[in-house]
Design an enzyme around this catalytic site. Structure first.
Site, short mmCIF file in Angstrom:
data_model
loop_
_atom_site.label_atom_id
_atom_site.label_comp_id
_atom_site.label_asym_id
_atom_site.label_seq_id
_atom_site.Cartn_x
_atom_site.Cartn_y
_atom_site.Cartn_z
N GLU A 107 38.43 35.18 38.96
CA GLU A 107 39.65 35.69 38.33
C GLU A 107 40.51 36.24 39.45
O GLU A 107 40.32 37.35 39.92
CB GLU A 107 39.31 36.79 37.32
N ASP A 135 34.85 38.67 38.12
CA ASP A 135 35.90 39.54 37.62
C ASP A 135 36.77 40.08 38.76
O ASP A 135 36.25 40.46 39.82
CB ASP A 135 35.25 40.71 36.87
#
Length: 321
Positions: A277, A215
Site C-alpha cells: 500500500e 500496510d
C-alpha cells in the site's frame, strides 16, 4: 489459476494472474454466535470462496490487538486475537487453504504497532531503556501560556490533529502518524528492524503464509531531524507530513532488506508475493518499488485515482481500500 507468458518480457508468476479474495475477519463469518467473525468461520467458507474462482485469500489483520483501529494496532505479531480464535485455528486455516489449492496472504502492519505492545511498553518506561530508540521520542518544543507541552513539529496525524502524543512517564512526545495508540516504529534502528522481520514476517513465513499485503509501505523512512512541514493548509496549524515521511530516503533500502529476509527465510521453494500500500508516488518511484531486478515488492496499489480533481488540502486516505 492460469499463468500466461504471452509477453516475451514477462516472467510468469502465480500472483500475476491470481484472483485474490479479501476477508475482513471481524464481519466475515461468525462460527460461535458471539457477534464477531473468526478463524473457524473463515475455514467453513473456503470451499465457497474457491467455487467463486478465487486463487488466494487475503485476511485483514487478525493479530492480538486492543482494536483501537480495528486490528491495525497490533499488540503481539505472533498471536491471533482471542476473539478470532487461537493460533492453532489459524494454522489449520492456512493448511486447509493450501489443501484446496489456494494461497494464503496476510496483512503486514509494521510502520507502527500498538502502545500495548511489549516493545513500546519497554520503550516508554525510561529514557535509557534499550528499546527507547525503537520509537520516535522527542522533548516538547516548548510550553504554551497554559503550561501545556507543545509538540516537536507541526505534523498532522492522518486521523486528524497533531501526529504527536505526550507521555507523562518521561515527559516526552512520541510520533504516531495514525491514532494516539499507534506509535511509529523507528526503522532507522537496525535492532528494531531485525525484530520486526523476525516477529511479524518470519513467524508467519514459518507457518506457511504465501504473501503479505504491506500496510502503509511507503512510510517507514522518515527524513532525519523530523523538520516542520510546509504550510499548505492555512486553516490549521497541523500540516501534512508527506514530504518527510512518504517514499523517504531509505525506503527502497528497507524494502530490499525485508525482501531478502523473506527469500532467505523460505526454504521450501514457494514464492512469496508482496503487495504494498504505497499511497502516492511518481510513476518512476512506482517502477523502482516493483522492478523485478530490485527485489522490493511484487506489486503495489496507490490512491492516485481516488484523488482526481480533489484540492491538495483534501487529499487523504485510510486503511479502507
Amino acid at each position: 489459476m492460469t499463468i500466461s507468458s504471452a509477453h516475451p518480457e514477462t516472467e510468469p508468476k502465480w500472483w500475476k494472474e491470481a484472483t485474490v479474495y479479501q476477508i475482513y475477519p471481524a464481519s466475515f463469518k461468525d462460527s460461535n454466535n458471539d457477534g464477531w467473525g473468526d478463524m473457524k468461520g473463515i475455514a467453513s467458507k473456503l470451499e465457497y470462496i474457491k467455487d467463486l474462482g478465487a486463487d488466494a485469500i487475503w485476511i485483514s489483520p487478525f493479530y492480538d490487538s486492543p482494536q483501537d483501529d480495528m486490528g491495525y494496532d497490533i499488540a503481539n505479531y505472533e498471536k491471533v486475537w482471542p476473539t478470532y480464535g487461537t493460533n492453532e485455528d489459524c494454522f489449520a486455516l492456512i493448511d486447509k487453504t493450501h489443501k484446496l489449492g489456494m494461497k494464503f496472504i496476510t496483512d503486514l502492519v509494521i510502520n507502527h504497532c500498538s502502545s500495548e505492545h511489549e516493545w513500546f511498553k519497554e520503550s516508554r518506561s525510561s529514557k535509557t531503556n534499550p528499546k527507547r530508540d525503537w520509537f520516535f521520542w522527542r522533548a516538547p518544543k516548548g510550553y504554551d501560556a497554559d503550561g501545556a507541552p507543545i509538540p516537536p513539529n507541526n505534523w498532522r496525524s492522518y486521523f486528524g490533529g497533531s501526529a504527536w502524543t505526550f507521555d507523562e512517564t518521561t515527559n516526552e512526545f512520541y510520533l504516531r502518524l495514525f491514532c494516539s495508540t499507534q506509535p511509529d516504529l523507528n526503522w532507522e534502528n537496525e535492532d528494531c528492524r531485525k525484530a520486526i522481520y523476525e516477529s511479524a514476517v518470519g513467524y508467519w513465513l514459518d507457518h506457511g503464509v504465501d504473501g503479505f499485503r504491506i500496510d502503509v509501505g511507503s512510510l517507514y523512512s522518515k527524513v532525519v531531524g523530523l523538520p516542520d512541514a510546509p504550510v499548505i493548509d492555512k486553516n490549521t496549524k497541523w500540516q501534512a507530513s508527506d514530504a518527510f515521511t512518504m517514499n523517504g530516503p531509505r525506503i527502497h533500502e528497507f524494502h530490499q532488506e525485508m525482501n531478502k529476509f523473506m527469500r532467505d527465510r523460505v526454504k521450501d521453494g514457494r514464492e512469496i508475493m508482496t503487495v504494498g500500500e504505497m499511497q502516492h508516488a511518481s510513476d518512476e518511484t512506482k517502477k523502482l518499488y516493483t522492478s523485478a531486478s530490485r527485489h522490493e515488492l511484487s506489486e503495489l496499489f496507490n490512491f492516485s485515482h481516488t484523488d482526481v480533481e480533489l484540492p491538495s488540502s483534501a487529499k487523504t486516505w485510510s486503511h479502507l481500500n
